[in-house]
Design a protein around this motif. Structure first.
Motif, PDB file in Angstrom:
ATOM      1  N   LEU A  27       0.751  -0.893  -0.171  1.00  0.00           N
ATOM      2  CA  LEU A  27       0.335   0.133  -0.236  1.00  0.00           C
ATOM      3  C   LEU A  27       0.773   1.351  -0.040  1.00  0.00           C
ATOM      4  N   LYS A  28       0.831   2.086  -0.627  1.00  0.00           N
ATOM      5  CA  LYS A  28       2.001   3.768  -1.424  1.00  0.00           C
ATOM      6  C   LYS A  28       0.765   4.468  -0.098  1.00  0.00           C
ATOM      7  N   THR A  29       2.269   5.049   0.004  1.00  0.00           N
ATOM      8  CA  THR A  29       1.950   6.305   0.826  1.00  0.00           C
ATOM      9  C   THR A  29       0.680   7.411   1.026  1.00  0.00           C
ATOM     10  N   ALA A  30       0.545   8.253   1.435  1.00  0.00           N
ATOM     11  CA  ALA A  30      -0.339   9.330   0.832  1.00  0.00           C
ATOM     12  C   ALA A  30       0.359  10.151  -0.733  1.00  0.00           C
ATOM     13  N   ASP A  31       1.218   9.513  -0.297  1.00  0.00           N
ATOM     14  CA  ASP A  31       2.112  11.298  -1.510  1.00  0.00           C
ATOM     15  C   ASP A  31       1.932   9.875  -2.796  1.00  0.00           C
ATOM     16  N   GLY A  32       2.645   7.880  -2.190  1.00  0.00           N
ATOM     17  CA  GLY A  32       2.820   7.574  -2.950  1.00  0.00           C
ATOM     18  C   GLY A  32       3.997   7.961  -3.799  1.00  0.00           C
ATOM     19  N   SER A  33       4.809   8.461  -3.072  1.00  0.00           N
ATOM     20  CA  SER A  33       5.900   7.738  -2.993  1.00  0.00           C
ATOM     21  C   SER A  33       6.842   6.671  -2.854  1.00  0.00           C
ATOM     22  N   ARG A  34       6.578   5.652  -1.392  1.00  0.00           N
ATOM     23  CA  ARG A  34       7.034   4.619  -1.418  1.00  0.00           C
ATOM     24  C   ARG A  34       5.695   3.564  -0.926  1.00  0.00           C
ATOM     25  N   ASN A  35       5.924   2.440  -0.985  1.00  0.00           N
ATOM     26  CA  ASN A  35       5.455   1.880  -0.379  1.00  0.00           C
ATOM     27  C   ASN A  35       5.595   2.086   0.955  1.00  0.00           C
ATOM     28  N   ARG A  36       3.915   1.228   2.033  1.00  0.00           N
ATOM     29  CA  ARG A  36       3.780   2.138   3.688  1.00  0.00           C
ATOM     30  C   ARG A  36       4.804   0.463   4.154  1.00  0.00           C
ATOM     31  N   THR A  37       4.910   0.818   5.096  1.00  0.00           N
ATOM     32  CA  THR A  37       5.590  -0.315   5.929  1.00  0.00           C
ATOM     33  C   THR A  37       4.928  -1.280   6.382  1.00  0.00           C
ATOM     34  N   ALA A  38       5.101  -2.649   6.664  1.00  0.00           N
ATOM     35  CA  ALA A  38       3.797  -2.719   7.685  1.00  0.00           C
ATOM     36  C   ALA A  38       2.704  -2.413   8.896  1.00  0.00           C
ATOM     37  N   GLY A  39       4.144  -2.054   9.723  1.00  0.00           N
ATOM     38  CA  GLY A  39       3.233  -0.909  10.953  1.00  0.00           C
ATOM     39  C   GLY A  39       2.343  -0.153   9.597  1.00  0.00           C
TER      40      GLY A  39
END
Length: 197
Positions: A27-39
């Motif tokens: 799942l991407k971060t809000a800005d779409g720059s990277r994947n979110r960590t599991a947390g």
């Protein structure tokens, strides 16, 4: 706090959903720059279920509590005055506090079937007696329901593994990893002590 707000069933469902998302494309971060960590995925899903406003209140309360604990810890270290024994010696008497800590750690290790008493004692020292008891209680609650899978979902965590997972979330992953690393080094050092031959 999220566990308290969601309840065991929703909490476990969000954990499962998190694992499925992480196993897929993430799942991407809000800005779409990277994947979110599991947390990060877990917290995002929890915020969707709880509601943004309530979730923000929980986060705000959590930050305030952490700041307060850090300040109390600093104050405690600044105000420590050694207690003198009956002979005027500078050796603090902590038998009763020490034995109470030892008893709580020993009891927790037995309940959780955890052999690493040193690491459990360090966790106790870090989070304090009340939070330690809460972590043990939460672990036993998770164990009583469906348990908790490992990060890769291949097996169920041991009770000690659930406790360590919860403790790492409470302490913070990087600090917890440093504690574990120091614990491993200390154990290796003990094993490698040269014999007196």
């Amino acid at each position: 706090r999220i566990f308290e707000c969601l309840g065991a069933d929703k909490f476990v469902k969000i954990l499962k959903d998190t694992k499925e998302i992480q196993a897929g494309k993430g799942l991407k971060t809000a800005d779409g720059s990277r994947n979110r960590t599991a947390g990060g995925v877990f917290l995002f899903l929890a915020s969707e279920v709880i509601g943004r406003n309530e979730f923000n209140r929980i986060c705000s309360a959590n930050r305030k509590a952490k700041r307060k604990l850090k300040q109390q810890e600093k104050d405690r270290h600044r105000n420590v005055k050694p207690k003198l024994d009956s002979k005027g010696s500078n050796h603090p008497k902590e038998e009763s506090a020490g034995s109470a800590l030892h008893d709580q750690v020993k009891e927790a290790c037995t309940e959780l079937n955890e052999n690493n008493k040193e690491l459990v004692a360090q966790i106790h020292k870090r989070v304090g007696s009340d939070k330690f008891a809460d972590l043990v209680k939460e672990t036993l609650s998770i164990e009583a329901s469906e348990g908790m899978k490992t990060a890769d979902g291949s097996r169920r965590r041991t009770p000690g593994g659930v406790f360590m997972y919860l403790a790492s979330n409470e302490i913070g992953k990087s600090d917890f990893n440093r504690m574990c690393s120091a614990n491993r080094k200390a154990k290796r050092k003990l094993k490698q002590k040269p014999s007196d031959s």
